[in-house]
Design an enzyme around this catalytic site. Structure first.
Site, PDB file in Angstrom:
ATOM      1  N   SER A 104       6.618  -0.404  10.319  1.00  0.00           N
ATOM      2  CA  SER A 104       5.246  -0.333   9.825  1.00  0.00           C
ATOM      3  C   SER A 104       5.041   1.066   9.261  1.00  0.00           C
ATOM      4  CB  SER A 104       4.267  -0.568  10.986  1.00  0.00           C
ATOM      5  OG  SER A 104       2.990  -0.061  10.641  1.00  0.00           O
TER       6      SER A 104
ATOM      7  N   LYS B 240       5.430  -9.712   9.613  1.00  0.00           N
ATOM      8  CA  LYS B 240       4.895  -8.751  10.596  1.00  0.00           C
ATOM      9  C   LYS B 240       3.369  -8.850  10.641  1.00  0.00           C
ATOM     10  CE  LYS B 240       3.830  -4.378  11.622  1.00  0.00           C
ATOM     11  NZ  LYS B 240       2.521  -3.990  11.108  1.00  0.00           N
TER      12      LYS B 240
ATOM     13  N   HIS C 257       9.529  -3.374   3.433  1.00  0.00           N
ATOM     14  CA  HIS C 257       9.135  -3.609   2.040  1.00  0.00           C
ATOM     15  C   HIS C 257      10.371  -3.894   1.185  1.00  0.00           C
ATOM     16  CE1 HIS C 257       5.736  -0.904   3.400  1.00  0.00           C
ATOM     17  NE2 HIS C 257       5.060  -1.911   2.887  1.00  0.00           N
TER      18      HIS C 257
ATOM     19  N   VAL D 209      11.264  -6.846   9.667  1.00  0.00           N
ATOM     20  CA  VAL D 209      12.422  -5.962   9.835  1.00  0.00           C
ATOM     21  C   VAL D 209      12.099  -5.017  10.989  1.00  0.00           C
ATOM     22  CG1 VAL D 209      13.888  -4.218   8.727  1.00  0.00           C
ATOM     23  CG2 VAL D 209      12.975  -6.138   7.385  1.00  0.00           C
TER      24      VAL D 209
ATOM     25  N   GLY E  63       5.437  -9.938   4.304  1.00  0.00           N
ATOM     26  CA  GLY E  63       6.175  -9.832   5.564  1.00  0.00           C
ATOM     27  C   GLY E  63       5.491 -10.618   6.670  1.00  0.00           C
TER      28      GLY E  63
ATOM     29  N   ALA F  56       4.018   3.911   1.083  1.00  0.00           N
ATOM     30  CA  ALA F  56       4.677   4.389   2.308  1.00  0.00           C
ATOM     31  C   ALA F  56       5.763   3.371   2.692  1.00  0.00           C
ATOM     32  CB  ALA F  56       3.670   4.613   3.435  1.00  0.00           C
ATOM     33  N   LEU F  57       6.613   3.121   1.721  1.00  0.00           N
ATOM     34  CA  LEU F  57       7.545   2.004   1.819  1.00  0.00           C
ATOM     35  C   LEU F  57       8.628   2.260   2.868  1.00  0.00           C
ATOM     36  CD1 LEU F  57       7.948   1.310  -2.006  1.00  0.00           C
ATOM     37  CD2 LEU F  57       6.314   0.297  -0.403  1.00  0.00           C
TER      38      LEU F  57
ATOM     39  N   MET G 202       0.851  -1.196   0.000  1.00  0.00           N
ATOM     40  CA  MET G 202       0.000   0.000   0.000  1.00  0.00           C
ATOM     41  C   MET G 202       0.886   1.246   0.000  1.00  0.00           C
ATOM     42  SD  MET G 202      -3.422  -0.885   2.076  1.00  0.00           S
ATOM     43  CE  MET G 202      -2.813  -0.497   3.693  1.00  0.00           C
TER      44      MET G 202
ATOM     45  N   GLN H  37     -10.132  -2.649   2.710  1.00  0.00           N
ATOM     46  CA  GLN H  37      -9.605  -3.247   3.938  1.00  0.00           C
ATOM     47  C   GLN H  37      -9.557  -2.261   5.104  1.00  0.00           C
ATOM     48  OE1 GLN H  37      -5.733  -4.112   1.835  1.00  0.00           O
ATOM     49  NE2 GLN H  37      -4.877  -3.746   3.849  1.00  0.00           N
TER      50      GLN H  37
HETATM   51  O1  PAF Z   1       0.047  -5.517   3.833  1.00  0.00           O
HETATM   52  C1  PAF Z   1      -0.399  -4.671   3.022  1.00  0.00           C
HETATM   53  O2  PAF Z   1       0.268  -3.668   2.713  1.00  0.00           O
HETATM   54  C2  PAF Z   1      -1.773  -4.865   2.413  1.00  0.00           C
HETATM   55  O3  PAF Z   1      -2.625  -5.486   3.309  1.00  0.00           O
HETATM   56  C3  PAF Z   1      -1.729  -5.620   1.079  1.00  0.00           C
HETATM   57  C4  PAF Z   1      -1.160  -7.021   1.247  1.00  0.00           C
HETATM   58  C5  PAF Z   1      -0.886  -4.852   0.079  1.00  0.00           C
HETATM   59  C6  PAF Z   1      -3.153  -5.765   0.509  1.00  0.00           C
HETATM   60  O4  PAF Z   1      -3.734  -4.528   0.272  1.00  0.00           O
END
Ligand code: PAF
Length: 285
Positions: free
Chosen positions: A190, A154, A37, A181, A152, A32-33, A30, A61
């Site tokens: 996160s 996490k 990631h 990590v 991950g 905001a790496l 999603m 979600q």
């Molecule tokens: O973990 C996340 O960033 C999200 O839940 C994912 C797996 C990209 C699904 O939207």
């Protein structure tokens, strides 16, 4: 690195790679790496000829009072990081390329829902969250028909739900788990850590410390889950800023709660609120 918005274009490229005999590693995100990631990208780079990452803040979600609108979206920075990490394609579709317009007004046409595994822990505290994750991921797995997808540890329950979906729906896709990590002080990375105030950030590593207390108890011979759970909870309760939502010691595959540790792989899960920020973490126990 190419940046692609169109699902059709994305699918065609991956198909052409596959026809040429290349293996593709896929990292759904999603955005905001952070370094967590990047560890996924690194793992994908090491095992595949091609690497695709997606950035999509999935509305499905997020609960009605969650942080969908304020979720960080630093797209320029993210794409730079992916480029430097050797990603071949960043797939960044708009919301209406993944969901039909009417789906958010009239209801989602097709949900993917994992019974039991998706109902407990995160599923109970965030109703609809894991269903939203599973539903969007099958759409992405169909657009990016990779051989491997990276997740991950996490988000441990998410990982188990995705493994279940892939197995049950007979996807020809390997789910590759990658270790959490952490910051030097133990806090699991996160994208939501940026929400923490200075005081909250200071106590946030307590979650990991508490889980480690549980591990130490087990190493010293403790087998009663209630005792281990209570010890983890007590470490967190010592900080007034931490409001534990659940501490669970579970079977590492089914996530069913355990009474005693019987030598089967087990996992300790924790979720807590620090002010308005929700953190989760877990550890093998
Ligand atoms: O973990 C996340 O960033 C999200 O839940 C994912 C797996 C990209 C699904 O939207």
């Amino acid at each position: 690195m190419q940046i692609i918005e169109s699902p059709q274009e994305m699918r065609n490229i991956v198909k052409s790679w596959r026809c040429a005999g290349e293996e593709i590693g896929y990292i759904p995100t999603m955005g905001a790496l952070h370094a967590g990631h990047m560890a996924l990208v690194e793992a994908a780079r090491a095992a595949n000829q091609r690497v695709v990452a997606s950035i999509f803040v999935n509305p499905l979600q997020f609960g009605p009072h969650e942080d969908l609108d304020k979720y960080p979206r630093p797209i320029e920075r993210d794409s730079q990081l992916l480029k430097e990490a050797g990603c071949d394609i960043l797939f960044a579709p708009k919301v209406d390329a993944i969901y039909d317009g009417e789906e958010f007004t009239h209801g989602i046409h097709t949900y993917v829902e994992v019974n039991k595994l998706g109902d407990m822990w995160e599923g109970a505290v965030r109703p609809g969250h894991l269903r939203g994750v599973a539903t969007v991921l099958v759409r992405f797995f169909n657009i990016v028909p990779a051989q491997r997808a990276y997740f991950g540890e996490k988000d441990y329950q998410q990982l188990k739900v995705v493994e279940r979906v892939v197995q049950d729906l007979r996807y020809d896709l390997e789910i590759v788990p990658v270790a959490t990590v952490r910051e030097e002080d133990g806090l699991a990375l996160s994208s939501r850590n940026v929400y923490l105030s200075e005081a909250e950030r200071q106590v946030a590593p307590t979650l990991h410390q508490a889980l480690q207390v549980g591990v130490t108890l087990v190493r010293n011979g403790e087998r009663e889950v209630s005792t281990i759970g209570a010890a983890i909870q007590a470490v967190c309760d010592a900080s007034q800023l931490i409001k534990v939502q659940y501490v669970a010691i579970v079977n590492a595959e089914t996530l069913a709660p355990l009474d005693t540790l019987d030598g089967q792989p087990a996992r300790a899960l924790i979720a807590a609120r620090l002010g308005s920020t929700r953190l989760i973490d877990n550890i093998a126990i």
